[in-house]
Write an enzyme that holds these catalytic residues in place. Structure first.
Site, short mmCIF file in Angstrom:
data_model
loop_
_atom_site.label_atom_id
_atom_site.label_comp_id
_atom_site.label_asym_id
_atom_site.label_seq_id
_atom_site.Cartn_x
_atom_site.Cartn_y
_atom_site.Cartn_z
N GLU A 60 -77.95 -16.49 40.25
CA GLU A 60 -78.01 -17.45 41.37
C GLU A 60 -77.12 -18.67 41.15
O GLU A 60 -76.49 -19.15 42.10
CB GLU A 60 -79.46 -17.88 41.62
CG GLU A 60 -80.31 -16.83 42.33
CD GLU A 60 -80.84 -15.76 41.37
OE1 GLU A 60 -80.71 -15.93 40.14
OE2 GLU A 60 -81.38 -14.75 41.86
N HIS A 129 -92.88 -15.59 44.98
CA HIS A 129 -92.21 -15.00 46.14
C HIS A 129 -92.76 -15.60 47.43
O HIS A 129 -92.76 -14.97 48.48
CB HIS A 129 -92.39 -13.47 46.16
CG HIS A 129 -91.69 -12.77 45.04
ND1 HIS A 129 -92.14 -12.84 43.73
CD2 HIS A 129 -90.56 -12.03 45.01
CE1 HIS A 129 -91.33 -12.15 42.94
NE2 HIS A 129 -90.36 -11.66 43.69
#
Lengths: 338, 330
Positions: A60, A129
């Site tokens: 990322e 999540h």
């Protein structure tokens, strides 16, 4: 006009922009040949080529940074971070580099990067999540932070984000990708098919990045919210029979204070709601801005309805999530005070 | 490329570039002592050969990305001395009118795409810039300078992986000066040569060179740049060198053994290159003239920067966003 869900609307925005502007490129983990874990980039690589829709490693920080490098040369990369919960390795690049390059280079060096990322809970994702980190990004000067609540806005705002000369962090509440959600997980899933905001032009259009939208007019209380909770607020006000004015902030930064002010001056009462944790959450900025602008019009303290100040607890997801019960309690507190 | 292929003009240019770096940084240090430069600064005294060797090998439209120890890398791209000194001093004539300072020198018109003070941050950014050159079909390459300490942070490894999988025209240049900030790199690193020993993990050739030999740096740079321009992908180069001073202005560098410092100072890249020039038949007057010209240019730049006023306060509030500054938030 086509009927689209949020995934299709986002896909359409990317497709339109890839078609219109050769400087637009799409990158991220699994976005290319696979089409994205939530299918937002489905078919784009086949249509626009491997050189414009790129599969990145799980990296990322590297995804954000390479997008910066592309951006400084005039390209308009759109990077996907697969879940907002994965964005933190890229946060350093966003906060320390992307957001500041314009300022520290005396505006000679800019990177119009858009970072898309699905956020929020309501899909049993557990604590890594389900997060809503938008407040952390809205806090950083030099970037814009956006969160749409429906397909029509998602497409128009994403196109504006890509066209913006500023970096934009674009959060997509994944619980409402396939349909609006009023906060009741026991009800059958709704679809965008019969929703007015599910009507989305297939061609190019854009929406301003600095305007909140009054979703429903009312005169008893102003509910200021964004993302999934827009739908919870609408449903709760209807359930209670309260004539609420519901405002979707849409762009957290820049914040359209004028629209909020106009409404709260009219209603004199205000509830701020978001799914993210409360302490130092984005709601605190909303409350501060509203009280400063509307203090002499307020008839009651501004209340907040938010997620708990805990990680998202797997077994208690619907307790953490600010559903209709907590929204109703918040509305009552504001209505009964003063 | 053999020694003979470096022509005398380039050899003199390498000398001049190194001399400019040396004297400009020495001047920056003096201005600190006179309290005309505030805050801190990270000097590359002793490491000039790396910047000079690459600077001479690059095209004007290539990109460089460097660290907070980036005065040399900025200067060798042709950025004006008064703009660099002015930026350090926070003056209107500064490269970014004082909005960045010593650690963030940037000059897009010279391909200097920023100086980065977060370790490792600029490596994947350089990869992205190289991707952009590849996508747009230009012949530009990106050269990214960093220190030995960077080789242990994730961004180093992420950037190398990106560069290789996308076959990017980017060259990663590790200036191994043996110390991160204060701690010896060998004390905290799994391999002896922090960059070169990692190359094979990314299917790159290990390239380990004497970073104080400016002609070797120039030849190595030229080869890597030619490879990148020809579409043959990235390189990772470890150049061994040494910082004559401490990590930053506040650091006298006393943690380093005296013998070690003395040994490296005896291998000063400027002295070594000067001796080589003389050996090759360049007369001393020619070299002395370069020294005098450089000093005169630095004196002039210093006066220009000193005479430049502080930047107008209004600029502090603008260019936060493309369409506004801080007041725009209200």
């Amino acid at each position: 006009m086509a009927q689209m869900n949020m995934i299709q609307a986002i896909n359409s925005a990317l497709d339109v922009m890839l078609e219109r502007d050769q400087n637009v490129v799409v990158m991220g983990q699994d976005v290319g040949y696979f089409g994205g874990v939530f299918r937002c980039t489905d078919g784009l690589q086949a249509r626009h080529g491997e050189h414009r829709v790129l599969d990145s490693p799980i990296s990322e920080g590297g995804i954000v940074a390479t997008a910066i490098g592309m951006g400084v040369n005039g390209l308009r990369p759109v990077a996907e971070i697969q879940f907002a919960d994965y964005i933190y390795p890229g946060f350093d690049q966003i906060a320390s580099e992307l957001a500041r390059i314009r300022y520290r280079s005396d505006a000679t060096f800019t990177a119009p990067v858009t970072i898309r990322s699905p956020c929020g809970g309501g899909i049993r994702g557990g604590q890594t999540h389900s997060q809503s980190p938008e407040g952390i990004f809205a806090h950083v000067s030099g970037i814009k932070t956006v969160m749409p609540s429906n397909p029509y806005d998602a497409k128009g705002l994403l196109i504006s984000a890509i066209e913006s000369n500023d970096p934009v962090v674009f959060f997509e509440p994944k619980r409402i990708y396939n349909g609006p959600f009023d906060g009741d997980p026991e009800k059958p899933a709704q679809s965008w098919a019969s929703h007015a905001k599910g009507e989305v032009p297939e061609d190019y259009y854009s929406l301003p990045l600095d305007q909140a939208e009054v979703i429903k007019e009312g005169d008893e209380i102003t509910i200021v919210t964004y993302g999934t909770l827009v739908h919870v607020a609408l449903a709760t006000a209807e359930l209670l029979g309260v004539n609420a004015e519901v405002i979707d902030v849409r762009t957290l930064m820049p914040l359209d204070v004028m629209t909020l002010q106009k409404s709260v001056e009219k209603t004199g009462r205000c509830l701020v709601a978001h799914e993210a944790t409360r302490f130092c959450g984005y709601g605190a900025e909303l409350v501060a801005s509203i009280q400063q602008a509307c203090f002499w019009h307020l008839e009651a303290p501004i209340e907040r309805v938010t997620g708990w100040d805990t990680p998202y607890p797997h077994a208690f997801e619907w307790s953490y999530f600010p559903g209709q019960k907590r929204m109703a309690a918040g509305i009552r507190r504001v209505m009964e005070a003063g | 490329m053999t020694d003979q292929q470096i022509n005398s003009e380039t050899r003199l240019r390498l000398y001049r570039l190194m001399r400019e770096c040396r004297e400009l940084e020495q001047r920056a240090y003096d201005l600190f002592m006179q309290n005309l430069v505030k805050g801190t600064s990270h000097l590359g005294l002793g490491q000039e050969a790396v910047a000079a060797g690459f600077g001479a090998a690059m095209n004007a439209d290539d990109y460089t990305f460097c660290t907070y120890r980036g005065h040399n890398h900025t200067l060798v791209r042709g950025v004006a001395m008064d703009a660099i000194l002015g930026e350090l001093m926070g003056r209107e004539c500064g490269l970014m009118r004082g909005k960045g300072g010593s650690m963030h020198l940037t000059s897009v018109e010279h391909g200097v795409m920023g100086s980065y003070a977060i370790i490792g941050a600029h490596l994947p950014v350089a990869a992205g810039a190289a991707w952009s050159a590849q996508y747009r079909g230009t012949q530009q390459v990106a050269v990214c300078f960093f220190g030995d300490g960077t080789t242990n942070i994730g961004a180093f490894h992420e950037a190398l992986n990106f560069a290789v999988i996308w076959n990017l025209p980017v060259i990663f240049v590790c200036e191994n000066n043996k110390y991160m900030e204060y701690t010896p790199i060998e004390a905290v690193t799994a391999v002896a040569n922090p960059a070169a020993d990692r190359a094979s993990a990314y299917s790159l050739d290990p390239i380990l060179i004497d970073g104080n030999d400016v002609e070797l740096v120039y030849r190595t740079a030229s080869e890597a740049i030619a490879r990148a321009r020809a579409g043959k992908g990235p390189s990772l180069i470890e150049a061994q060198t040494y910082r004559h001073g401490g990590h930053s202005r506040a650091d006298p560098g006393k943690y380093r053994p005296d013998e070690e410092v003395a040994a490296w100072k005896a291998r000063d890249p400027l002295d070594a290159h000067r001796a080589k020039l003389v050996e090759a038949g360049v007369d001393e007057e020619t070299i002395d003239l370069i020294d005098a010209q450089v000093m005169s240019a630095i004196d002039e730049a210093t006066e220009t920067a000193k005479a430049s006023p502080p930047p107008p306060r209004e600029i502090a509030y603008i260019d936060v966003w493309a369409d506004g500054g801080v007041e725009w938030r209200c």
